[in-house]
Design a protein around this motif. Structure first.
Motif, PDB file in Angstrom:
ATOM      1  N   GLU A   1       0.828  -1.205   0.000  1.00 51.54           N
ATOM      2  CA  GLU A   1       0.000   0.000   0.000  1.00 51.54           C
ATOM      3  C   GLU A   1       0.866   1.261   0.000  1.00 51.54           C
ATOM      4  OE1 GLU A   1      -2.113  -3.459   1.687  1.00 51.54           O
ATOM      5  OE2 GLU A   1      -0.176  -2.514   2.093  1.00 51.54           O
ATOM      6  N   GLU A   2       2.004   1.194   0.701  1.00 57.00           N
ATOM      7  CA  GLU A   2       2.909   2.343   0.733  1.00 57.00           C
ATOM      8  C   GLU A   2       3.596   2.538  -0.612  1.00 57.00           C
ATOM      9  OE1 GLU A   2       4.311   2.469   5.390  1.00 57.00           O
ATOM     10  OE2 GLU A   2       5.188   0.935   4.080  1.00 57.00           O
ATOM     11  N   VAL A   3       3.933   1.447  -1.277  1.00 56.81           N
ATOM     12  CA  VAL A   3       4.518   1.558  -2.616  1.00 56.81           C
ATOM     13  C   VAL A   3       3.534   2.228  -3.555  1.00 56.81           C
ATOM     14  CG1 VAL A   3       5.454   0.289  -4.581  1.00 56.81           C
ATOM     15  CG2 VAL A   3       5.941  -0.495  -2.262  1.00 56.81           C
ATOM     16  N   THR A   4       2.271   1.843  -3.442  1.00 57.24           N
ATOM     17  CA  THR A   4       1.239   2.468  -4.286  1.00 57.24           C
ATOM     18  C   THR A   4       1.169   3.968  -4.027  1.00 57.24           C
ATOM     19  OG1 THR A   4      -0.066   0.430  -4.357  1.00 57.24           O
ATOM     20  CG2 THR A   4      -1.228   2.495  -4.812  1.00 57.24           C
ATOM     21  N   GLN A   5       1.216   4.355  -2.756  1.00 58.43           N
ATOM     22  CA  GLN A   5       1.185   5.789  -2.428  1.00 58.43           C
ATOM     23  C   GLN A   5       2.410   6.509  -2.991  1.00 58.43           C
ATOM     24  OE1 GLN A   5       0.889   5.494   1.826  1.00 58.43           O
ATOM     25  NE2 GLN A   5      -1.350   5.385   1.815  1.00 58.43           N
ATOM     26  N   ALA A   6       3.569   5.860  -2.918  1.00 57.53           N
ATOM     27  CA  ALA A   6       4.781   6.473  -3.450  1.00 57.53           C
ATOM     28  C   ALA A   6       4.716   6.590  -4.967  1.00 57.53           C
ATOM     29  CB  ALA A   6       6.001   5.644  -3.041  1.00 57.53           C
ATOM     30  N   MET A   7       4.248   5.557  -5.641  1.00 59.35           N
ATOM     31  CA  MET A   7       4.144   5.585  -7.099  1.00 59.35           C
ATOM     32  C   MET A   7       3.138   6.632  -7.559  1.00 59.35           C
ATOM     33  SD  MET A   7       6.228   3.344  -8.522  1.00 59.35           S
ATOM     34  CE  MET A   7       5.494   2.994 -10.123  1.00 59.35           C
ATOM     35  N   ASN A   8       2.095   6.854  -6.769  1.00 59.42           N
ATOM     36  CA  ASN A   8       1.083   7.847  -7.112  1.00 59.42           C
ATOM     37  C   ASN A   8       1.480   9.261  -6.705  1.00 59.42           C
ATOM     38  OD1 ASN A   8      -0.535   5.824  -8.130  1.00 59.42           O
ATOM     39  ND2 ASN A   8      -1.784   5.628  -6.271  1.00 59.42           N
ATOM     40  N   GLY A   9       2.623   9.403  -6.020  1.00 56.22           N
ATOM     41  CA  GLY A   9       3.064  10.714  -5.568  1.00 56.22           C
ATOM     42  C   GLY A   9       2.257  11.262  -4.412  1.00 56.22           C
ATOM     43  N   GLU A  10       1.566  10.377  -3.676  1.00 62.22           N
ATOM     44  CA  GLU A  10       0.708  10.815  -2.585  1.00 62.22           C
ATOM     45  C   GLU A  10       1.494  11.045  -1.289  1.00 62.22           C
ATOM     46  OE1 GLU A  10      -3.029   8.092  -4.238  1.00 62.22           O
ATOM     47  OE2 GLU A  10      -2.130   7.690  -2.275  1.00 62.22           O
ATOM     48  N   ARG A  11       2.585  10.292  -1.115  1.00 65.19           N
ATOM     49  CA  ARG A  11       3.399  10.429   0.089  1.00 65.19           C
ATOM     50  C   ARG A  11       4.872  10.270  -0.265  1.00 65.19           C
ATOM     51  NH1 ARG A  11       1.935   6.434   4.830  1.00 65.19           N
ATOM     52  NH2 ARG A  11       3.772   7.491   5.669  1.00 65.19           N
ATOM     53  N   GLU A  12       5.708  10.898   0.561  1.00 56.16           N
ATOM     54  CA  GLU A  12       7.144  10.695   0.439  1.00 56.16           C
ATOM     55  C   GLU A  12       7.610   9.838   1.622  1.00 56.16           C
ATOM     56  OE1 GLU A  12       9.256  14.329   0.106  1.00 56.16           O
ATOM     57  OE2 GLU A  12       8.244  14.952  -1.744  1.00 56.16           O
ATOM     58  N   PHE A  13       8.462   8.874   1.336  1.00 56.94           N
ATOM     59  CA  PHE A  13       8.945   7.972   2.364  1.00 56.94           C
ATOM     60  C   PHE A  13      10.458   8.122   2.509  1.00 56.94           C
ATOM     61  CE2 PHE A  13       5.017   6.126   0.853  1.00 56.94           C
ATOM     62  CZ  PHE A  13       4.387   5.701   2.012  1.00 56.94           C
TER      63      PHE A  13
ATOM     64  N   ASP B   1      17.090   5.953   0.335  1.00 58.23           N
ATOM     65  CA  ASP B   1      18.214   5.032   0.207  1.00 58.23           C
ATOM     66  C   ASP B   1      18.449   4.602  -1.237  1.00 58.23           C
ATOM     67  OD1 ASP B   1      18.636   5.112   2.945  1.00 58.23           O
ATOM     68  OD2 ASP B   1      17.340   3.393   3.337  1.00 58.23           O
ATOM     69  N   LEU B   2      17.477   4.825  -2.106  1.00 63.06           N
ATOM     70  CA  LEU B   2      17.660   4.475  -3.512  1.00 63.06           C
ATOM     71  C   LEU B   2      18.742   5.347  -4.129  1.00 63.06           C
ATOM     72  CD1 LEU B   2      13.939   4.166  -4.695  1.00 63.06           C
ATOM     73  CD2 LEU B   2      15.562   2.290  -4.367  1.00 63.06           C
ATOM     74  N   PRO B   3      19.542   4.799  -5.052  1.00 62.00           N
ATOM     75  CA  PRO B   3      20.596   5.608  -5.684  1.00 62.00           C
ATOM     76  C   PRO B   3      20.057   6.720  -6.567  1.00 62.00           C
ATOM     77  CG  PRO B   3      20.472   3.423  -6.678  1.00 62.00           C
ATOM     78  CD  PRO B   3      19.596   3.394  -5.456  1.00 62.00           C
ATOM     79  N   LYS B   4      18.774   6.645  -6.949  1.00 62.80           N
ATOM     80  CA  LYS B   4      18.140   7.716  -7.697  1.00 62.80           C
ATOM     81  C   LYS B   4      16.658   7.716  -7.363  1.00 62.80           C
ATOM     82  CE  LYS B   4      17.676   4.810 -11.856  1.00 62.80           C
ATOM     83  NZ  LYS B   4      18.033   4.699 -13.297  1.00 62.80           N
ATOM     84  N   PRO B   5      15.950   8.809  -7.613  1.00 59.43           N
ATOM     85  CA  PRO B   5      14.525   8.866  -7.274  1.00 59.43           C
ATOM     86  C   PRO B   5      13.735   7.751  -7.957  1.00 59.43           C
ATOM     87  CG  PRO B   5      15.340  11.049  -7.781  1.00 59.43           C
ATOM     88  CD  PRO B   5      16.441  10.107  -8.138  1.00 59.43           C
ATOM     89  N   LEU B   6      12.690   7.297  -7.298  1.00 57.86           N
ATOM     90  CA  LEU B   6      11.896   6.187  -7.811  1.00 57.86           C
ATOM     91  C   LEU B   6      11.370   6.473  -9.212  1.00 57.86           C
ATOM     92  CD1 LEU B   6      10.629   3.410  -7.180  1.00 57.86           C
ATOM     93  CD2 LEU B   6       8.678   4.637  -6.180  1.00 57.86           C
ATOM     94  N   HIS B   7      10.959   7.710  -9.469  1.00 55.93           N
ATOM     95  CA  HIS B   7      10.358   8.020 -10.762  1.00 55.93           C
ATOM     96  C   HIS B   7      11.359   8.012 -11.918  1.00 55.93           C
ATOM     97  CE1 HIS B   7      11.756  12.083  -9.521  1.00 55.93           C
ATOM     98  NE2 HIS B   7      11.951  12.253 -10.824  1.00 55.93           N
ATOM     99  N   GLU B   8      12.650   7.958 -11.586  1.00 55.98           N
ATOM    100  CA  GLU B   8      13.661   7.929 -12.638  1.00 55.98           C
ATOM    101  C   GLU B   8      13.986   6.519 -13.110  1.00 55.98           C
ATOM    102  OE1 GLU B   8      17.144  10.176 -11.750  1.00 55.98           O
ATOM    103  OE2 GLU B   8      16.029  12.017 -11.266  1.00 55.98           O
ATOM    104  N   TYR B   9      13.478   5.505 -12.430  1.00 53.65           N
ATOM    105  CA  TYR B   9      13.674   4.131 -12.898  1.00 53.65           C
ATOM    106  C   TYR B   9      12.766   3.858 -14.095  1.00 53.65           C
ATOM    107  CZ  TYR B   9      16.474   2.871  -8.815  1.00 53.65           C
ATOM    108  OH  TYR B   9      17.463   2.805  -7.873  1.00 53.65           O
ATOM    109  N   ASP B  10      13.244   3.010 -14.990  1.00 56.01           N
ATOM    110  CA  ASP B  10      12.476   2.636 -16.183  1.00 56.01           C
ATOM    111  C   ASP B  10      11.608   1.426 -15.853  1.00 56.01           C
ATOM    112  OD1 ASP B  10      11.532   2.398 -18.758  1.00 56.01           O
ATOM    113  OD2 ASP B  10      13.372   1.466 -19.549  1.00 56.01           O
ATOM    114  N   LEU B  11      10.628   1.636 -15.001  1.00 61.71           N
ATOM    115  CA  LEU B  11       9.808   0.538 -14.480  1.00 61.71           C
ATOM    116  C   LEU B  11       8.697   0.202 -15.469  1.00 61.71           C
ATOM    117  CD1 LEU B  11       9.570   1.724 -10.763  1.00 61.71           C
ATOM    118  CD2 LEU B  11      10.993  -0.128 -11.660  1.00 61.71           C
ATOM    119  N   ARG B  12       8.932  -0.839 -16.252  1.00 55.26           N
ATOM    120  CA  ARG B  12       7.943  -1.283 -17.225  1.00 55.26           C
ATOM    121  C   ARG B  12       7.216  -2.549 -16.786  1.00 55.26           C
ATOM    122  NH1 ARG B  12      11.721  -1.247 -22.660  1.00 55.26           N
ATOM    123  NH2 ARG B  12      13.076   0.493 -22.047  1.00 55.26           N
TER     124      ARG B  12
END
Length: 381
Positions: free
Chosen positions: A269-281, A286-297
């Motif tokens: 549920e938290e991943v969904t909130q992060a992917m939707n830009g609803e919350r920052e965690f 700790d990720l080497p780059k922001p989540l939205h910069e990954y090529d998540l297909r």
């Protein structure tokens, strides 16, 4: 599962009936004909737990029927357990019966074994454990190691845990010609049928073999699927909520020399909130780059029996490809009903993780409708 239902001579017929039942359930979801992966008919469980029943000088492993939960049923043989557990069970009982220190207020026994030859035994008590118990348990460990090689023993009681050896075992799985080593902790989730687990992992890797970009995985556990899948993607962002599983997954990455995985402790549920830009965690920092910069297909999910919640279904529906492993065909059917608005099922597999029960593990590959990726052209086996 009553032991009377363990009938190896009828395994194929029972499996065929289960396949038909699950296929009928999922037919409205427009699934193709299932690829069916069988289990050994005996000796397939790498985990087992039993209540202990005391009756004077007698001591037995017992189970309880669903329709009669108060009447203990002694377990003299347990043919679905792996050979190591089958050897340990009578030997342990023989050691416990005459030993007042080890059997006094013993409530439950839990076994874990692995294809790598390691075993872990947990003894659960309704009393405080003391130095006398530890002395006897060390002797017990020495005696039983003659049967199974590398054995650890854990004693548990209220707010107490004594570890003789280690609190985990190493498992080794041969996945498409490469051996992966997994740290499996006591009382943490692992797949109980190791040989079917290998088939599940290989199936998932085959579905991913034509895909590109990065992978998002939900419910990654100790990295069971994560490590082999990482070979098929540039980067993997894997999420898991349980602390012990996250710890094991990170150790397993190091043990196997896999360096393109980021393990983040988040609930689905938290991943969904992060992917939707609803919350920052903060943990995502700790990720080497922001989540939205990954090529998540591609997204890989292996949820608990409740399946994916409505918000997570909406989130994963935005991915080009979904690889879904399910331990509950009913909740899978519910999720596929919603995902059918955006995706179509290209592959469908059934894994008999739990022979002689109604449970069936399912795998589906979903591709976005009208998608021109190579995944959409994966040939059905």
């Amino acid at each position: 599962m009553p032991l009377s239902s363990v009938t190896p001579a009828q395994y194929e017929d029972l499996l065929a009936a289960k396949v038909a039942r699950v296929s009928e359930l999922l037919a409205p979801c427009d699934v193709p004909q299932a690829q069916v992966y069988t289990s050994p008919s005996t000796g397939f469980r790498m985990r087992a737990e039993f209540r202990m029943w005391h009756d004077g000088d007698e001591l037995d492993y017992v189970m309880f029927r669903r329709d009669d939960p108060k009447t203990p049923v002694p377990v003299r043989e347990f043919p679905i357990a792996c050979e190591t557990i089958q050897r340990l069970m009578p030997a342990l009982l023989a050691e416990l019966k005459p030993n007042h220190t080890l059997r006094h207020k013993l409530f439950q026994v839990e076994f874990i074994s692995t294809l790598a030859g390691e075993s872990l035994l947990t003894l659960v008590y309704h009393r405080k454990l003391d130095g006398a118990w530890e002395t006897e348990a060390r002797h017990l460990r020495s005696q039983l190691r003659n049967l199974c090689g590398d054995l650890s023993i854990i004693g548990r009681s209220r707010k107490q845990k004594l570890v003789l050896g280690r609190e985990w075992v190493w498992e080794e799985l041969d996945i498409d010609g490469r051996c992966y080593r997994y740290q499996q902790y006591e009382q943490a989730f692992t797949q109980p049928n190791a040989r079917v687990n290998i088939q599940m992992i290989q199936w998932a890797c085959h579905q991913a073999s034509t895909l590109d970009g990065d992978l998002l995985e939900l419910y990654c556990g100790n990295g069971n699927f994560t490590l082999p899948l990482a070979r098929e993607f540039d980067q993997v962002v894997a999420t898991e909520l349980a602390k012990v599983s996250v710890r094991a997954a990170r150790e397993n990455m190091r043990e196997n020399g896999v360096d393109n995985i980021q393990i983040i402790r988040l609930a689905a549920e938290e991943v969904t909130q992060a992917m939707n830009g609803e919350r920052e965690f903060r943990r995502l920092a700790d990720l080497p780059k922001p989540l939205h910069e990954y090529d998540l297909r591609t997204v890989f999910v292996d949820p608990p029996r409740a399946g994916l919640d409505a918000q997570t279904v909406q989130m994963v529906s935005r991915f080009e490809t979904i690889i879904y492993i399910s331990c509950n065909p009913q909740t899978l059917a519910d999720n596929l009903h919603e995902l059918g608005n955006t995706h179509e099922v290209k592959q469908f597999a059934l894994f008999d993780q739990f022979p002689y029960t109604e449970h069936m593990e399912c795998g589906v590959l979903l591709c976005r409708k009208n998608q021109s990726s190579s995944a959409a052209n994966t040939q059905r086996e």
